[in-house]
Design a protein around this motif. Structure first.
Motif, PDB file in Angstrom:
ATOM      1  N   VAL A 134       0.897  -1.261  -0.029  1.00 44.23           N
ATOM      2  CA  VAL A 134      -0.166  -0.151   0.032  1.00 44.23           C
ATOM      3  C   VAL A 134       0.887   1.543   0.105  1.00 44.23           C
ATOM      4  N   ASP A 135       0.373   2.324  -0.430  1.00 40.70           N
ATOM      5  CA  ASP A 135       0.885   3.742  -0.158  1.00 40.70           C
ATOM      6  C   ASP A 135       0.560   4.222   0.937  1.00 40.70           C
TER       7      ASP A 135
ATOM      8  N   ASP B  28      -1.800   6.579   1.757  1.00 35.75           N
ATOM      9  CA  ASP B  28      -3.145   6.560   1.837  1.00 35.75           C
ATOM     10  C   ASP B  28      -4.039   5.231   1.910  1.00 35.75           C
ATOM     11  N   TRP B  29      -2.979   4.243   2.080  1.00 33.64           N
ATOM     12  CA  TRP B  29      -3.946   2.727   2.125  1.00 33.64           C
ATOM     13  C   TRP B  29      -4.145   2.188   0.761  1.00 33.64           C
ATOM     14  N   ASN B  30      -3.953   2.990  -0.542  1.00 32.42           N
ATOM     15  CA  ASN B  30      -4.330   2.621  -1.806  1.00 32.42           C
ATOM     16  C   ASN B  30      -3.341   1.362  -2.142  1.00 32.42           C
ATOM     17  N   THR B  31      -3.805   0.437  -2.698  1.00 35.59           N
ATOM     18  CA  THR B  31      -2.900  -0.559  -3.230  1.00 35.59           C
ATOM     19  C   THR B  31      -2.065  -0.576  -4.398  1.00 35.59           C
TER      20      THR B  31
END
Length: 511
Positions: A352-353, A355-358
């Motif tokens: 993840v980054d 911001d919790w984006n995969t």
């Protein structure tokens, strides 16, 4: 009903006479270990300690540890294992933070006065009501620090009906090392700990003649607790206890006890190889399973160990918050040295980054984990829990890449990353390259403050005994083998590096 102590009860019932613990000349069968744990549970129960209460345990790798650990669990209470190197102020912090009702404390020695430190801490914490001494002299009924375990257990029955606990009841509170602020207690449930021990156990076929595991990783730490003690007890193996890692003694124990299973951190594997080279000795021949975790193991060390011991080192990954095993190089699929393998049964991992984006593809990104192994949260710290957990996923702070086969490789701890002149530099990569130099035995790379670049790259190097290499010569070699923004500008030679009780290099002390 689910209680982690079932692993001991089952082994004691099915193989009561099999040797469970070896410590020096002492050999204890499973029936005895279970009986003493029952007495500890009876003692706690008689003193009003039961389901949901917290009980701290300050003890090195001695038979006392499993006695008390499983006794606390049988009583329905939560075990809070403490690092044996803690000072009085730190012990008091852990007792207060965990709401411990009791402390079982080993007397220690002149070099490591655990009894004195534990007593001072206990006296400073109002709500911790019971102090039980684990005496250094076997079966001693008196201690200058307070009530001895053996005096307290006198007359307590050796039978005890384990208290009914639920899968989500907290079995253990394991404190993180506190590299980012004060230590936080990861609450691990009976389901977390039991399923993780079962999954870790079933990754390796048992020796038909009975396995012998060496416990030199501290049992107060999640790695030693689950992957060594709990796995060993569940598979009815013999657990050989070594309180303090000393490579010569470790090799001697491996030979004498015919050890088949060994788990360690990378610096232990390096030290065993260094000792074999120094002694000009052959490696012990009975080892079947060698497991590394706790930090990334240099590929050069992995290669040398497999050549010397005729068994590959299987690397895994986890943290206190994941009970701890999350991923592993597992039998049945090819081992990829230098990777942490792929998620174990019942566990999912993704990158993840911020911001919790995969992060799709190979990354890099921060590892996030979801599964039966993920903690309930940090004890008494809802905000800290919220920072790292979302929808059952836990973000680890570790930066990794993933290859096309789904194997993960740690690039670095997020906080260890160096930013030099705007470029991200991962120390792990540089350490791997440094270790290929014939004069370098061990290396640790850190960022140090710099006026114009923000951080400069510094390497601490333990040279191979007898090797002659100077700072300028090694820097020049690095310049040839690493990108211009990466290579270390400062190199300091050392005979040793500061390490935690679990053998991890303490980079914060090197910065």
């Amino acid at each position: 009903m689910l209680n982690l102590s079932v692993i001991l009860e089952d082994s004691a019932e099915r193989t009561p006479d099999r040797t469970a613990l070896v410590f020096g000349d002492l050999r204890l069968p499973y029936s005895t270990v279970n009986s003493v744990a029952n007495q500890v549970a009876g003692l706690l129960s008689a003193r009003g300690i039961g389901r949901g209460d917290k009980v701290a345990l300050l003890c090195p790798n001695l038979p006392y540890f499993p006695f008390v650990y499983f006794g606390i669990l049988k009583a329905g209470a939560t075990v809070v294992p403490l690092n044996v190197l803690l000072r009085p102020r730190e012990i008091a912090y852990h007792l207060a933070d965990s709401d411990a009702k009791a402390l079982f404390c080993f007397e220690g020695s002149a070099e490591l006065p655990m009894g004195a430190r534990g007593r001072e801490a206990f006296d400073a914490v109002e709500d911790c009501a019971h102090f039980v001494v684990l005496p250094a002299t076997p079966l001693a009924t008196e201690s200058e620090y307070g009530e001895s375990l053996w005096a307290a257990l006198d007359g307590v029955p050796a039978e005890f009906e384990t208290v009914l606990t639920g899968p989500d009841d907290t079995a253990a509170i394991l404190y993180t090392s506190g590299t980012t602020g004060r230590p936080k207690g990861a609450e691990l449930s009976h389901a977390n700990m039991l399923i993780n021990a079962m999954v870790a156990d079933e990754m390796f076929p048992a020796d038909p003649g009975g396995d012998v595991a060496l416990a030199v990783l501290p049992l107060f730490h999640s790695f030693g607790q689950t992957a060594v003690m709990n796995v060993s007890v569940r598979r009815r193996a013999t657990l050989v206890l070594q309180p303090r890692f000393e490579p010569g003694q470790t090799l001697e124990l491996m030979r004498r006890e015919k050890v088949t299973m060994f788990a360690g951190v990378p610096t232990m594997f390096w030290a065993l190889l260094s000792r074999l080279r120094a002694d000009g000795a052959e490696a012990p021949s009975t080892l079947r399973v060698a497991v590394a975790g706790g930090d990334s193991c240099p590929v050069e060390v992995l290669k040398e160990f497999e050549a010397a011991f005729a068994t590959p080192v299987l690397e895994g990954y986890g943290l206190s918050e994941t009970s701890p095993v999350a991923s592993f190089n597992q039998l049945g699929r090819p081992t990829k040295p230098g990777t942490i393998g792929f998620p174990v049964w019942g566990v999912r991992m993704r990158l993840v980054d911020d911001d919790w984006n995969t992060v799709e593809g190979g990354g890099p990104g921060e590892i996030a984990i979801r599964g039966h192994n993920v903690m309930k949260g940090y004890h008494g710290r809802p905000e800290a829990t919220e920072e790292v957990m979302r929808d059952g996923w836990l973000r680890t702070g570790d930066i990794a890449t993933r290859d096309e086969d789904g194997y993960y490789s740690i690039v670095d701890r997020g906080r260890d990353m160096i930013i030099r002149g705007g470029f991200n530099v991962y120390p792990r990569e540089l350490e791997e390259v440094l270790m290929t130099h014939p004069a370098v035995s061990l290396a640790a790379v850190v960022g140090v403050p710099h006026g114009s670049h923000g951080e400069e790259i510094k390497a601490y190097v333990i040279p191979v005994p007898g090797a002659r290499v100077g700072e300028e010569e090694l820097i020049a070699w690095c310049r040839e083998n690493m990108a211009a923004y990466k290579y270390p500008r400062i190199i300091e030679f050392r005979q040793s590096l500061p390490m935690t009780a679990t053998g991890k290099i303490l980079k914060r002390e090197l910065r």
